[in-house]
Design a protein around this motif. Structure first.
Motif, mmCIF file in Angstrom:
data_model
loop_
_atom_site.group_PDB
_atom_site.id
_atom_site.type_symbol
_atom_site.label_atom_id
_atom_site.label_comp_id
_atom_site.label_asym_id
_atom_site.label_seq_id
_atom_site.Cartn_x
_atom_site.Cartn_y
_atom_site.Cartn_z
ATOM 1 N N LEU A 148 0.891 -1.192 -0.085
ATOM 2 C CA LEU A 148 -0.083 -0.135 0.053
ATOM 3 C C LEU A 148 0.734 1.502 -0.063
ATOM 4 C CD1 LEU A 148 -2.712 -1.065 2.429
ATOM 5 C CD2 LEU A 148 -2.992 -1.110 0.265
ATOM 6 N N GLU A 149 2.247 1.129 0.023
ATOM 7 C CA GLU A 149 2.877 2.089 0.127
ATOM 8 C C GLU A 149 2.972 2.869 -1.279
ATOM 9 O OE1 GLU A 149 6.892 1.255 1.057
ATOM 10 O OE2 GLU A 149 6.412 0.734 2.884
ATOM 11 N N GLY A 150 3.230 4.338 -1.230
ATOM 12 C CA GLY A 150 2.778 5.299 -2.404
ATOM 13 C C GLY A 150 1.466 5.629 -2.937
ATOM 14 N N GLN A 151 0.559 5.167 -1.860
ATOM 15 C CA GLN A 151 -0.616 5.457 -2.517
ATOM 16 C C GLN A 151 -1.717 6.481 -1.540
ATOM 17 O OE1 GLN A 151 -3.012 1.463 -3.265
ATOM 18 N NE2 GLN A 151 -0.790 0.517 -3.488
ATOM 19 N N GLY A 152 -0.987 7.041 -0.630
ATOM 20 C CA GLY A 152 -1.404 7.963 0.105
ATOM 21 C C GLY A 152 -2.069 7.617 1.454
ATOM 22 N N VAL A 153 -1.937 6.309 1.589
ATOM 23 C CA VAL A 153 -2.315 5.691 2.920
ATOM 24 C C VAL A 153 -1.611 6.299 4.174
ATOM 25 C CG1 VAL A 153 -2.548 3.483 4.337
ATOM 26 C CG2 VAL A 153 -2.982 3.508 1.812
ATOM 27 N N GLY A 154 -0.346 6.392 4.196
ATOM 28 C CA GLY A 154 0.281 6.924 5.182
ATOM 29 C C GLY A 154 -0.091 8.331 5.577
ATOM 30 N N HIS A 155 -0.193 9.389 4.470
ATOM 31 C CA HIS A 155 -0.535 10.637 4.713
ATOM 32 C C HIS A 155 -2.158 10.814 5.411
ATOM 33 C CE1 HIS A 155 2.685 11.927 1.787
ATOM 34 N NE2 HIS A 155 2.967 12.515 3.087
ATOM 35 N N LYS A 156 -3.022 9.797 4.869
ATOM 36 C CA LYS A 156 -4.334 10.055 5.245
ATOM 37 C C LYS A 156 -4.312 9.485 6.825
ATOM 38 C CE LYS A 156 -8.675 7.682 4.577
ATOM 39 N NZ LYS A 156 -9.627 8.915 4.493
ATOM 40 N N LEU A 157 -3.536 8.301 7.219
ATOM 41 C CA LEU A 157 -3.380 7.797 8.604
ATOM 42 C C LEU A 157 -3.050 9.003 9.468
ATOM 43 C CD1 LEU A 157 -3.620 5.608 10.516
ATOM 44 C CD2 LEU A 157 -1.075 5.159 9.782
ATOM 45 N N VAL A 158 -1.840 9.527 8.958
ATOM 46 C CA VAL A 158 -1.240 10.856 9.918
ATOM 47 C C VAL A 158 -2.377 11.829 10.153
ATOM 48 C CG1 VAL A 158 0.350 12.476 10.035
ATOM 49 C CG2 VAL A 158 1.102 10.140 9.499
ATOM 50 N N ARG A 159 -2.731 12.269 8.844
ATOM 51 C CA ARG A 159 -3.642 13.562 9.039
ATOM 52 C C ARG A 159 -5.083 13.140 9.804
ATOM 53 N NH1 ARG A 159 -4.028 14.367 4.080
ATOM 54 N NH2 ARG A 159 -2.768 16.194 3.924
ATOM 55 N N GLU A 160 -5.547 11.854 9.879
ATOM 56 C CA GLU A 160 -6.601 11.716 10.347
ATOM 57 C C GLU A 160 -6.605 11.293 11.936
ATOM 58 O OE1 GLU A 160 -9.012 8.664 8.369
ATOM 59 O OE2 GLU A 160 -9.640 10.031 6.674
ATOM 60 N N SER A 161 -5.434 10.825 12.417
ATOM 61 C CA SER A 161 -4.938 10.583 13.582
ATOM 62 C C SER A 161 -4.645 12.160 14.293
ATOM 63 C CB SER A 161 -3.476 10.008 13.500
ATOM 64 O OG SER A 161 -3.821 8.731 13.134
ATOM 65 N N LEU A 162 -4.068 12.929 13.628
ATOM 66 C CA LEU A 162 -3.954 14.172 14.209
ATOM 67 C C LEU A 162 -5.238 14.846 14.304
ATOM 68 C CD1 LEU A 162 -0.753 15.297 12.013
ATOM 69 C CD2 LEU A 162 -0.790 14.894 14.634
ATOM 70 N N ASP A 163 -6.029 14.806 13.602
ATOM 71 C CA ASP A 163 -7.603 15.251 13.440
ATOM 72 C C ASP A 163 -8.241 14.879 14.944
ATOM 73 O OD1 ASP A 163 -6.988 17.014 11.290
ATOM 74 O OD2 ASP A 163 -8.169 15.812 10.108
ATOM 75 N N ILE A 164 -7.927 13.539 15.121
ATOM 76 C CA ILE A 164 -8.704 13.004 16.117
ATOM 77 C C ILE A 164 -7.939 13.576 17.356
ATOM 78 C CG2 ILE A 164 -8.769 10.839 17.547
ATOM 79 C CD1 ILE A 164 -8.962 9.285 14.924
ATOM 80 N N LEU A 165 -6.740 13.764 17.440
ATOM 81 C CA LEU A 165 -6.044 14.119 18.632
ATOM 82 C C LEU A 165 -6.458 15.806 18.889
ATOM 83 C CD1 LEU A 165 -2.413 12.261 18.113
ATOM 84 C CD2 LEU A 165 -4.301 12.177 20.103
ATOM 85 N N GLU A 166 -6.634 16.453 17.767
ATOM 86 C CA GLU A 166 -6.784 17.847 17.806
ATOM 87 C C GLU A 166 -8.026 18.135 18.601
ATOM 88 O OE1 GLU A 166 -6.548 21.798 15.089
ATOM 89 O OE2 GLU A 166 -7.107 19.993 14.042
ATOM 90 N N HIS A 167 -9.221 17.126 18.169
ATOM 91 C CA HIS A 167 -10.384 17.262 18.727
ATOM 92 C C HIS A 167 -10.342 16.770 20.080
ATOM 93 C CE1 HIS A 167 -14.977 16.906 18.625
ATOM 94 N NE2 HIS A 167 -14.748 15.722 19.184
ATOM 95 N N GLU A 168 -9.483 15.906 20.483
ATOM 96 C CA GLU A 168 -9.484 15.773 22.090
ATOM 97 C C GLU A 168 -8.676 16.845 22.798
ATOM 98 O OE1 GLU A 168 -7.516 12.031 21.939
ATOM 99 O OE2 GLU A 168 -9.386 10.921 21.352
ATOM 100 N N GLY A 169 -8.113 17.775 21.936
ATOM 101 C CA GLY A 169 -7.374 18.712 22.777
ATOM 102 C C GLY A 169 -6.063 18.226 23.103
ATOM 103 N N ALA A 170 -5.307 17.383 22.519
ATOM 104 C CA ALA A 170 -4.085 16.727 22.849
ATOM 105 C C ALA A 170 -2.978 17.703 22.495
ATOM 106 C CB ALA A 170 -4.074 15.198 22.458
ATOM 107 N N LYS A 171 -1.943 17.572 23.098
ATOM 108 C CA LYS A 171 -0.614 18.030 22.816
ATOM 109 C C LYS A 171 0.249 16.991 22.186
ATOM 110 C CE LYS A 171 -1.166 22.298 23.460
ATOM 111 N NZ LYS A 171 -1.475 23.243 22.602
ATOM 112 N N ILE A 172 1.109 16.940 21.210
ATOM 113 C CA ILE A 172 1.630 15.845 20.751
ATOM 114 C C ILE A 172 3.090 16.276 20.530
ATOM 115 C CG2 ILE A 172 -0.165 15.454 19.068
ATOM 116 C CD1 ILE A 172 1.487 16.855 16.723
#
Length: 101
Positions: free
Chosen positions: A49-73
């Motif tokens: 699955l490398e090179g198909q945007g999976v990693g970027h989607k995973l990181v973006r959505e993980s960060l969005d979840i953490l942002e919604h929770e008010g987390a610091k990273i």
């Protein structure tokens, strides 16, 4: 593969974010620090699955979840750090005190 229809989930019991693509799974392992900040430790995307945007989607959505929770990273994973460098304006407000890329 329709990435847009897939969503990253936070698996608290395993301390990781997961994105399931059919029978495959991409992950970001995390740890919660003493201060409550989230250490993003390791990202893994199946080779096929490398090179198909999976990693970027995973990181973006993980960060969005953490942002919604008010987390610091605290990004330790090189892939996450690279993503953050490219999207610094969107996520720098989430950095724990003293974090530099």
């Amino acid at each position: 593969m329709d990435l847009a229809s897939l969503k990253t989930v936070k698996n608290e019991s395993e301390s990781r974010f997961e994105l399931f693509i059919g029978e495959d799974r991409a992950i970001i392992d995390f740890k919660v620090g003493k201060s409550g900040a989230i250490y993003l430790v390791h990202t893994e995307v199946p080779d096929k699955l490398e090179g198909q945007g999976v990693g970027h989607k995973l990181v973006r959505e993980s960060l969005d979840i953490l942002e919604h929770e008010g987390a610091k990273i605290i990004p330790l994973c090189p892939f996450v750090r690279s993503f953050l460098k490219d999207n610094l304006d969107d996520y720098k407000h989430m950095f724990a005190e003293g974090v530099k890329l």
